[in-house]
Design a protein around this motif. Structure first.
Motif, PDB file in Angstrom:
ATOM      1  N   THR A  73      28.029  -1.508  32.662  1.00  0.00           N
ATOM      2  CA  THR A  73      28.714  -2.805  32.745  1.00  0.00           C
ATOM      3  C   THR A  73      29.400  -3.184  31.439  1.00  0.00           C
ATOM      4  O   THR A  73      29.997  -4.247  31.349  1.00  0.00           O
ATOM      5  N   THR A  74      29.349  -2.308  30.449  1.00  0.00           N
ATOM      6  CA  THR A  74      29.887  -2.618  29.122  1.00  0.00           C
ATOM      7  C   THR A  74      31.365  -2.251  29.017  1.00  0.00           C
ATOM      8  O   THR A  74      31.875  -1.443  29.798  1.00  0.00           O
ATOM      9  N   PRO A  75      32.061  -2.818  28.021  1.00  0.00           N
ATOM     10  CA  PRO A  75      33.452  -2.432  27.783  1.00  0.00           C
ATOM     11  C   PRO A  75      33.623  -0.937  27.500  1.00  0.00           C
ATOM     12  O   PRO A  75      34.623  -0.343  27.912  1.00  0.00           O
ATOM     13  N   VAL A  76      32.657  -0.326  26.824  1.00  0.00           N
ATOM     14  CA  VAL A  76      32.742   1.116  26.552  1.00  0.00           C
ATOM     15  C   VAL A  76      32.769   1.886  27.870  1.00  0.00           C
ATOM     16  O   VAL A  76      33.574   2.800  28.049  1.00  0.00           O
ATOM     17  N   ALA A  77      31.909   1.508  28.800  1.00  0.00           N
ATOM     18  CA  ALA A  77      31.889   2.174  30.101  1.00  0.00           C
ATOM     19  C   ALA A  77      33.191   1.931  30.854  1.00  0.00           C
ATOM     20  O   ALA A  77      33.721   2.840  31.492  1.00  0.00           O
TER      21      ALA A  77
END
Length: 101
Positions: A73-77
């Motif tokens: 759910t992160t920006p990196v993902a």
């Protein structure tokens, strides 16, 4: 229970271009929060020359399902999934409980 996310990446139409773009994706994946281990593998070619069922796998290991779920759910993902999609090669993503290492 330990969890891994596996990406099974189909055979690209341009292997050389795919490989050039793929290496930075693996590096990006290492930035996922809670990631314990990364394993990237290339599928061996078949001896008879027929196409393999996939070109690569990418396994991302986490302490548990909650950690893996939070990581995606992160920006990196989000960037990882976007860039993986931009490669133009279909892929399948799986969440798996690791029963035995």
């Amino acid at each position: 229970m330990p969890t891994k996310i596996t990406f099974i990446i189909d055979n690209p139409t341009d292997v050389e271009a795919f490989e050039e773009a793929y290496a930075p994706l693996v590096e990006l994946a290492t930035q996922l929060p809670g990631l314990r281990r990364t394993e990237s593998a290339r599928v061996w070619p078949k001896e008879d020359g027929t196409p393999t069922p996939a070109h690569r796998t990418l396994d991302l290991y986490f302490d548990d399902y909650d950690a893996a779920s939070a990581a995606v759910t992160t920006p990196v993902a989000g960037e990882l999934f976007t860039r993986l999609g931009e490669l133009g090669t279909p892929f399948t993503g799986l969440f798996s409980d690791i029963e035995r290492a």
